[in-house]
Design a protein around this motif. Structure first.
Motif, PDB file in Angstrom:
ATOM      1  N   HIS A 145      54.999   4.187   9.405  1.00 33.47           N
ATOM      2  CA  HIS A 145      55.317   3.018  10.220  1.00 33.47           C
ATOM      3  C   HIS A 145      55.873   3.504  11.547  1.00 33.47           C
ATOM      4  O   HIS A 145      56.901   4.173  11.590  1.00 33.47           O
ATOM      5  CB  HIS A 145      56.343   2.127   9.521  1.00 33.47           C
ATOM      6  N   MET A 196      55.965   7.215   2.200  1.00 31.42           N
ATOM      7  CA  MET A 196      56.048   6.431   3.402  1.00 31.42           C
ATOM      8  C   MET A 196      57.044   7.075   4.333  1.00 31.42           C
ATOM      9  O   MET A 196      58.067   7.583   3.903  1.00 31.42           O
ATOM     10  CB  MET A 196      56.474   5.004   3.085  1.00 31.42           C
ATOM     11  N   LYS A 197      56.734   7.035   5.593  1.00 35.40           N
ATOM     12  CA  LYS A 197      57.625   7.546   6.622  1.00 35.40           C
ATOM     13  C   LYS A 197      57.708   6.497   7.719  1.00 35.40           C
ATOM     14  O   LYS A 197      56.789   5.723   7.924  1.00 35.40           O
ATOM     15  CB  LYS A 197      57.107   8.858   7.180  1.00 35.40           C
ATOM     16  N   SER A 198      58.836   6.502   8.416  1.00 31.05           N
ATOM     17  CA  SER A 198      59.027   5.600   9.541  1.00 31.05           C
ATOM     18  C   SER A 198      59.597   6.406  10.695  1.00 31.05           C
ATOM     19  O   SER A 198      60.415   7.303  10.489  1.00 31.05           O
ATOM     20  CB  SER A 198      59.983   4.469   9.165  1.00 31.05           C
ATOM     21  N   SER A 241      43.657   4.205  10.878  1.00 30.18           N
ATOM     22  CA  SER A 241      43.813   4.323   9.436  1.00 30.18           C
ATOM     23  C   SER A 241      42.468   4.621   8.807  1.00 30.18           C
ATOM     24  O   SER A 241      41.441   4.106   9.234  1.00 30.18           O
ATOM     25  CB  SER A 241      44.361   3.018   8.849  1.00 30.18           C
ATOM     26  N   PHE A 268      47.650   4.444   7.920  1.00 30.66           N
ATOM     27  CA  PHE A 268      47.477   4.902   6.543  1.00 30.66           C
ATOM     28  C   PHE A 268      46.450   6.024   6.534  1.00 30.66           C
ATOM     29  O   PHE A 268      45.329   5.826   7.003  1.00 30.66           O
ATOM     30  CB  PHE A 268      46.982   3.763   5.637  1.00 30.66           C
ATOM     31  N   ALA A 322      51.615   6.857   4.375  1.00 26.38           N
ATOM     32  CA  ALA A 322      51.778   5.631   5.169  1.00 26.38           C
ATOM     33  C   ALA A 322      52.896   5.876   6.179  1.00 26.38           C
ATOM     34  O   ALA A 322      54.000   6.256   5.801  1.00 26.38           O
ATOM     35  CB  ALA A 322      52.137   4.461   4.272  1.00 26.38           C
ATOM     36  N   TRP A 333      51.396   0.272  11.602  1.00 29.19           N
ATOM     37  CA  TRP A 333      51.219   1.224  10.514  1.00 29.19           C
ATOM     38  C   TRP A 333      49.958   2.046  10.703  1.00 29.19           C
ATOM     39  O   TRP A 333      48.962   1.560  11.240  1.00 29.19           O
ATOM     40  CB  TRP A 333      51.068   0.478   9.195  1.00 29.19           C
TER      41      TRP A 333
END
Length: 71
Positions: A39, A1-3, A67, A47, A37, A45
């Motif tokens: 954000h 996951m990255k934001s 996504s 995906f 994923a 989000w």
């Protein structure tokens, strides 16, 4: 996951390879999916499913991308 607060994220090929190596340990599960994923702060989000091989360099995920995987 990255934001991120940016409009895109770049995931390097070596990170994707490590993700697939991690998944290979879960042989109990017949279906395993490698998913990135991202954000986008305040915007939602995205995906993205990542095919196993061959990896074709880095993956760029943009906030305007749709996504292609659902949790």
């Amino acid at each position: 996951m990255k934001s991120t607060a940016a409009d895109h994220v770049r995931v390097e090929a070596r990170q994707l390879s490590k993700l697939h190596a991690f998944l290979s340990a879960f042989t109990l599960y017949p279906v395993r999916s490698a998913v990135v994923a991202v954000h986008f702060a305040g915007r939602g989000w995205v995906f993205r499913a990542v095919a196993a091989a061959p990896l074709q360099g880095p993956l760029t995920v943009r906030e305007t991308d749709g996504s292609d995987w659902q949790p």
